[in-house]
Design a protein around this motif. Structure first.
Motif, short mmCIF file in Angstrom:
data_model
loop_
_atom_site.label_atom_id
_atom_site.label_comp_id
_atom_site.label_asym_id
_atom_site.label_seq_id
_atom_site.Cartn_x
_atom_site.Cartn_y
_atom_site.Cartn_z
N ARG A 193 0.86 -1.35 0.01
CA ARG A 193 0.10 -0.40 0.19
C ARG A 193 0.85 1.91 -0.02
NH1 ARG A 193 -0.99 3.01 4.25
NH2 ARG A 193 -0.03 1.54 5.40
N GLU A 194 1.45 1.53 0.56
CA GLU A 194 2.87 2.66 0.92
C GLU A 194 3.91 2.61 0.12
OE1 GLU A 194 2.93 4.94 3.20
OE2 GLU A 194 1.83 4.73 4.65
N LYS A 196 2.39 1.46 -3.57
CA LYS A 196 1.59 2.30 -4.01
C LYS A 196 1.43 3.89 -3.82
CE LYS A 196 -0.55 1.75 -7.55
NZ LYS A 196 -0.71 2.07 -9.61
N GLU A 197 1.77 3.94 -2.40
CA GLU A 197 0.63 5.12 -2.28
C GLU A 197 1.89 6.42 -3.09
OE1 GLU A 197 -2.56 5.17 0.46
OE2 GLU A 197 -0.93 5.48 1.68
N GLU A 198 2.56 6.30 -2.42
CA GLU A 198 3.79 7.35 -2.23
C GLU A 198 4.92 6.83 -3.72
OE1 GLU A 198 6.56 6.72 0.93
OE2 GLU A 198 5.25 7.41 2.66
N GLY A 200 4.07 4.63 -6.62
CA GLY A 200 3.28 5.03 -7.68
C GLY A 200 2.58 3.26 -8.23
N VAL A 241 1.89 6.70 -10.95
CA VAL A 241 0.98 7.90 -10.60
C VAL A 241 0.95 7.39 -9.10
CG1 VAL A 241 -0.93 9.17 -10.35
CG2 VAL A 241 -0.70 7.96 -12.94
N GLN A 242 1.54 8.67 -8.22
CA GLN A 242 1.34 8.51 -6.65
C GLN A 242 0.00 8.66 -5.97
OE1 GLN A 242 4.61 11.56 -6.79
NE2 GLN A 242 5.64 10.41 -5.25
N ASN A 243 -0.82 8.61 -5.09
CA ASN A 243 -1.67 9.07 -5.05
C ASN A 243 -0.91 9.58 -3.10
OD1 ASN A 243 -4.31 8.80 -4.11
ND2 ASN A 243 -4.81 6.98 -3.05
N LEU A 244 -0.24 11.19 -2.86
CA LEU A 244 0.02 11.26 -1.42
C LEU A 244 -1.19 12.12 -1.16
CD1 LEU A 244 2.72 12.08 -3.17
CD2 LEU A 244 2.70 10.33 -2.09
N ASP A 245 -1.17 12.01 0.30
CA ASP A 245 -1.82 12.80 0.82
C ASP A 245 -1.42 14.38 0.30
OD1 ASP A 245 -3.24 10.77 2.45
OD2 ASP A 245 -1.60 10.91 3.97
N GLU A 246 -2.78 15.35 1.14
CA GLU A 246 -2.55 16.63 1.03
C GLU A 246 -1.86 17.71 1.57
OE1 GLU A 246 -6.43 18.82 1.65
OE2 GLU A 246 -5.67 18.37 4.34
#
Length: 305
Positions: A193-194, A196-198, A200, A241-246
């Motif tokens: 998960r991490e 993929k989020e950080e 992509g 593609v990253q999925n970062l928090d705001e």
């Protein structure tokens, strides 16, 4: 110059005392049963070296003793027998053992708690200021560190790193992707998960470690080191593609493994960048020379020619 070797051996307790004189005195020693062959072998070889050095004729019994215990030492090593400690030795170890007593919370915020740990030592009660994470969802570790290797055809294997600003250091850091383990989540799942989020990228877990300490003198925080392979030729990783928090601002860095240590040195010359210790240690274990091309790459070159 005289040389004297004297043994007092008790078969029941496997206790040996030895004294060697050759202008100096070899200190009296007592060893436990599991150290017996190793001790005699080492001591006998030491005496033989003295004989050889001063060109003296070594006693036949001493030579036989060295050979006998060398053989016994090898046999014990092959059998991998567990060492049996003397009761007195175990008793002394138990007396020296430290143990926790209580935790005192000095200040608590959303993510971290400043605490004073009280613990017992052989010299009495002591205390230690420390930091603890307030939210811990996994019994294995607080978080994960992802060591992700990008593998692509016709490319050298690369390591995936990230660059982000760290307020405690007031600088940017070069790190592995990482994050906390969510409730009900395993360390491998958290790593996927991490990553993929950080970054992509989607990878496959190869292995993971138990919880290991990050800064044992300051914090109780632990992480599981998770090794992940990324298939860079798969469609799901063609355009990551990253999925970062705001409030996350992370730059993805792709570095060939054989060039990692050299690249870290270049980044280390920047006063505004700090290299994470785990990354630096990992780099020191990687080959510094460019790896040879594999058969497929050689074929590609020939076809290109």
């Amino acid at each position: 110059m005289s040389l004297e070797l004297c043994f007092w051996i008790s078969a029941e307790t496997a206790t040996i005392q030895a004294n060697v004189t050759i202008g100096i005195t070899y200190r009296n020693s007592t060893v436990s049963s599991h150290e017996f062959p190793n001790y005699i072998c080492h001591l006998s070889k030491l005496i033989l070296s003295f004989y050889k050095r001063y060109k003296l004729l070594a006693p036949e019994k001493l030579i036989t003793l060295t050979a006998e215990f060398s053989s016994r030492k090898r046999k014990m090593s092959t059998e991998q027998s567990a060492p049996v400690l003397d009761k007195n030795h175990l008793s002394q170890q138990n007396e020296m053992k430290c143990r926790p007593l209580r935790q005192e919370v000095l200040h608590k915020e959303t993510w971290l708690s400043l605490e004073r740990a009280h613990y017992q030592t052989p010299n009495g009660e002591r205390c230690w200021e420390m930091v603890r994470r307030v939210q811990r969802s996994s019994p294995v570790a607080d978080g994960v560190t992802v060591i992700a290797t990008l593998k692509r055809l016709f490319h050298y294997d690369c390591i995936i790193l990230i660059k982000q600003y760290r307020p405690p250091l007031a600088k940017y850091t070069i790190e592995f992707p990482a994050g906390l383990i969510d409730a009900g989540e395993s360390a491998p799942d958290a790593a996927i998960r991490e990553l993929k989020e950080e970054t992509g990228y989607l990878g496959t877990v190869q292995k993971s470690s138990p919880g290991v300490a990050l800064d044992a003198g300051t914090s109780s925080c632990t992480v599981s080191m998770v090794h992940v392979d990324i298939d860079g030729d798969s469609s799901e990783n063609s355009s990551p593609v990253q999925n970062l928090d705001e409030d996350e601002f992370i730059e993805v860095l792709i570095v060939p493994l054989h060039n990692l240590e050299r690249q870290l040195k270049d980044w280390g010359n920047d006063n505004n960048i700090v290299i994470d210790a785990k990354v630096y240690v990992y780099s020191s274990c990687q080959p510094s020379k460019q790896p040879s091309l594999n058969k497929v790459e050689n074929l590609s070159r020939k076809l290109g020619d």
